[in-house]
Design an enzyme around this catalytic site. Structure first.
Site, PDB file in Angstrom:
ATOM      1  N   HIS A 294     -31.892  24.156 -12.627  1.00 31.47           N
ATOM      2  CA  HIS A 294     -30.847  25.114 -12.310  1.00 31.47           C
ATOM      3  C   HIS A 294     -29.525  24.456 -11.946  1.00 31.47           C
ATOM      4  CE1 HIS A 294     -34.269  25.455  -9.240  1.00 31.47           C
ATOM      5  NE2 HIS A 294     -33.621  24.389  -8.913  1.00 31.47           N
TER       6      HIS A 294
ATOM      7  N   LYS B  21     -24.821  18.667 -22.988  1.00 25.88           N
ATOM      8  CA  LYS B  21     -24.036  18.310 -24.163  1.00 25.88           C
ATOM      9  C   LYS B  21     -24.313  16.857 -24.509  1.00 25.88           C
ATOM     10  CE  LYS B  21     -20.224  16.496 -24.189  1.00 25.88           C
ATOM     11  NZ  LYS B  21     -19.655  15.130 -24.493  1.00 25.88           N
TER      12      LYS B  21
ATOM     13  N   TYR C  51     -17.381  43.644 -59.380  1.00 24.95           N
ATOM     14  CA  TYR C  51     -16.340  43.673 -58.353  1.00 24.95           C
ATOM     15  C   TYR C  51     -16.649  42.679 -57.231  1.00 24.95           C
ATOM     16  CZ  TYR C  51     -14.636  47.949 -60.560  1.00 24.95           C
ATOM     17  OH  TYR C  51     -14.134  48.854 -61.457  1.00 24.95           O
TER      18      TYR C  51
ATOM     19  N   GLY D 148     -17.264  57.221 -59.806  1.00 28.13           N
ATOM     20  CA  GLY D 148     -17.247  57.664 -61.190  1.00 28.13           C
ATOM     21  C   GLY D 148     -18.616  58.167 -61.617  1.00 28.13           C
TER      22      GLY D 148
ATOM     23  N   ASN E 131     -18.831  12.645 -16.875  1.00 26.13           N
ATOM     24  CA  ASN E 131     -18.744  11.791 -18.053  1.00 26.13           C
ATOM     25  C   ASN E 131     -17.326  11.520 -18.537  1.00 26.13           C
ATOM     26  OD1 ASN E 131     -18.528  14.529 -18.704  1.00 26.13           O
ATOM     27  ND2 ASN E 131     -19.322  14.242 -20.773  1.00 26.13           N
ATOM     28  N   TYR E 132     -16.322  12.170 -17.972  1.00 25.26           N
ATOM     29  CA  TYR E 132     -14.966  12.093 -18.523  1.00 25.26           C
ATOM     30  C   TYR E 132     -14.013  11.531 -17.486  1.00 25.26           C
ATOM     31  CZ  TYR E 132     -10.753  13.765 -20.982  1.00 25.26           C
ATOM     32  OH  TYR E 132      -9.551  13.862 -21.633  1.00 25.26           O
TER      33      TYR E 132
ATOM     34  N   GLY F 148      -7.649  43.876 -55.538  1.00 27.27           N
ATOM     35  CA  GLY F 148      -7.299  45.022 -54.708  1.00 27.27           C
ATOM     36  C   GLY F 148      -6.796  44.651 -53.325  1.00 27.27           C
TER      37      GLY F 148
ATOM     38  N   SER G  18     -30.393  17.234  -5.176  1.00 22.99           N
ATOM     39  CA  SER G  18     -29.441  18.320  -5.409  1.00 22.99           C
ATOM     40  C   SER G  18     -28.018  17.939  -5.008  1.00 22.99           C
ATOM     41  CB  SER G  18     -29.866  19.558  -4.613  1.00 22.99           C
ATOM     42  OG  SER G  18     -31.122  20.022  -5.054  1.00 22.99           O
TER      43      SER G  18
ATOM     44  N   ARG H 240     -23.389   9.259   1.243  1.00 23.11           N
ATOM     45  CA  ARG H 240     -22.795  10.403   1.916  1.00 23.11           C
ATOM     46  C   ARG H 240     -22.513  10.008   3.367  1.00 23.11           C
ATOM     47  NH1 ARG H 240     -28.352  13.064   1.189  1.00 23.11           N
ATOM     48  NH2 ARG H 240     -29.444  12.683   3.147  1.00 23.11           N
TER      49      ARG H 240
END
Length: 455
Positions: free
Chosen positions: A360, A348, A99, A136, A383-384, A11, A402, A437
């Site tokens: 956080h 990940k 069906y 039917g 990481n990339y 169908g 932080s 820093r």
């Protein structure tokens, strides 16, 4: 005792207003026909024949890898004509016909129909429904024997009052089909060859008609439009939710809970509203899942708390760990016992050690973090490098201040401390303090710019 199965899937489903065949619409993340095939496969039939028509290639692709014979019905001339196309591919044995758009049909109901139908009988699955519109009707004589099935478009006013309907599911030996199918005529309003005419032939040949009924009315409901599809989705999900609750799990609102795969549960779990389960998910005992969470292909051990609006995908969350709120745990993570993936933290391919916390605003990618570490707010494991992914390794009891960036590949030694705001590009030895820093300066001669005023 052998069995062949014919599934009618030719169908178009024009009321769906879709570029896909009707049987490829999805319910609980599976196509309608996949639900049907899964139910009949549990009967261990000798062969399954799927009759295709509209966009047959899509149907064949969806069922690729299963032991199925596909038969193409070039012209959709009715259900009787469809089964006739499948006839050469069937063995000399009982044939189950159903069906491809009846996704909630259970193996138990089909098995009962097959088992109670003898080789020289015609088995018919019927149901009593409150609203038989469009279906039917089963016509019986004064002795209660089935005499015919009348489609609604061909029914008279009295027949339309009948509440017993035809489900379109039959069990009949191939020998009888070989005799009856060529005799079907298209002398009806639709000018189609109705499979339901075999009831009349059975009566004429004094073949016993075996009638069985479904366990639940919803099992025989078909799908013709998206409204019906949505209704069946809720029926399916409610049924799944009730089975889960029977195993000792509390669900805040079963009407706002979706399982789109398989869920294995322990006892005394709590699942809040709008939780979605995808793939294969396992929950231990005393697990709490907050509102609006998505769990996919993951293992959640005992006493874990997944707070609201969090996602866990392809990972394992160990006993007593906490995830969220608003956390995302991507594939290949292992969050150890008592560890914390807090709000707005993304991880990940990361191991977060026992008792370690990233509470956080942190990204942890391709990382191996030891036990009892503190990962401060705003920490990023970079990481990339634009081409390849690199790993960050952090030893036990390390403290990452932080707003620090750890440029992988890099190792932070056991007990080391990284000062807040640092960018770390070299390994940090154990128990060392690393600060990267600019030194703070105070300039007492500096004056703030003043905006000129209009004269």
């Amino acid at each position: 005792m052998g069995l062949s199965v014919v599934i009618l899937a030719a169908g178009k489903g024009s009321r769906m207003n879709s570029n896909k065949p009707k049987v490829l619409q999805t319910l609980a993340a599976k196509t309608l026909i996949e639900h049907v095939v899964s139910s009949v496969e549990k009967l261990n039939p000798d062969n399954i024949v799927v009759v295709t028509g509209h966009l047959k290639e899509q149907v064949e692709d969806a069922l690729q890898g299963r032991n199925i014979t596909f038969v193409y019905q070039q012209q959709q001339l009715g259900t009787g004509h469809a089964v006739l196309q499948a006839l050469p591919y069937l063995k000399e044995q009982k044939v189950l016909i159903l069906y491809g758009d009846v996704p909630l049909i259970s193996t138990e109901v089909l098995e009962n129909l097959v088992d109670t139908t003898n080789d020289d009988d015609l088995g018919v699955l019927t149901a009593f429904v409150e609203n038989p519109q469009g279906l039917g009707r089963i016509v019986r004589d004064k002795f209660g024997a089935v005499t015919e099935i009348v489609e609604e478009k061909d029914a008279n006013d009295i027949q339309r009052q009948i509440k017993e309907i035809n489900t379109g599911i039959y069990c009949v030996h191939k020998n009888l089909l070989q005799k009856w199918l060529p005799e079907i005529k298209a002398n009806n309003v639709q000018k189609e060859y109705y499979l339901t005419d075999i009831i009349t032939f059975a009566k004429a040949d004094h073949v016993s008609i075996n009638v069985t009924h479904p366990i639940n009315e919803f099992e025989i409901l078909g799908v013709n439009d998206r409204t019906q599809l949505a209704s069946l989705e809720r029926v399916w999900q409610r049924n799944v939710a009730e089975k889960i609750m029977a195993k000792g799990v509390s669900i805040a609102d079963p009407n706002r809970f979706d399982v789109r795969g398989n869920l294995d549960v322990g006892k005394d779990c709590w699942i809040d509203i709008n939780v979605i389960i995808k793939g294969n998910v396992k929950l231990g005992n005393n697990v709490v899942i907050g509102a609006n969470c998505i769990l996919k292909n993951c293992i959640i051990e005992d006493n874990v708390r997944i707070k609201s609006n969090s996602m866990v995908d392809g990972s394992i969350i160990r006993e007593g760990a906490i995830v969220g709120p608003f956390a995302r745990v991507r594939p290949e993570c292992d969050v150890k016992e008592g560890a914390v993936i807090g709000n707005f933290v993304e991880a990940k391919k990361t191991i977060l050690g026992k008792g370690s916390k990233a509470s956080h605003l942190t990204y942890l990618g391709d990382s191996e973090i030891g036990a009892n570490c503190n990962i401060g707010a705003g920490v990023i494991t970079c990481n990339y490098d634009g081409v390849n992914k690199h790993k960050t390794v952090i030893g036990d009891y390390a403290f990452i201040g932080s707003d620090s960036q750890l440029i992988a590949p890099v190792n932070i030694g056991q007990g080391a401390t990284v000062g807040a705001g640092s960018t770390i590009v070299k390994d940090v030895p154990a128990d060392n303090l690393a600060i990267s820093r600019a030194r703070q300066r105070h300039i007492d001669t500096w004056q703030r710019s003043v905006k000129k005023t209009d004269k």
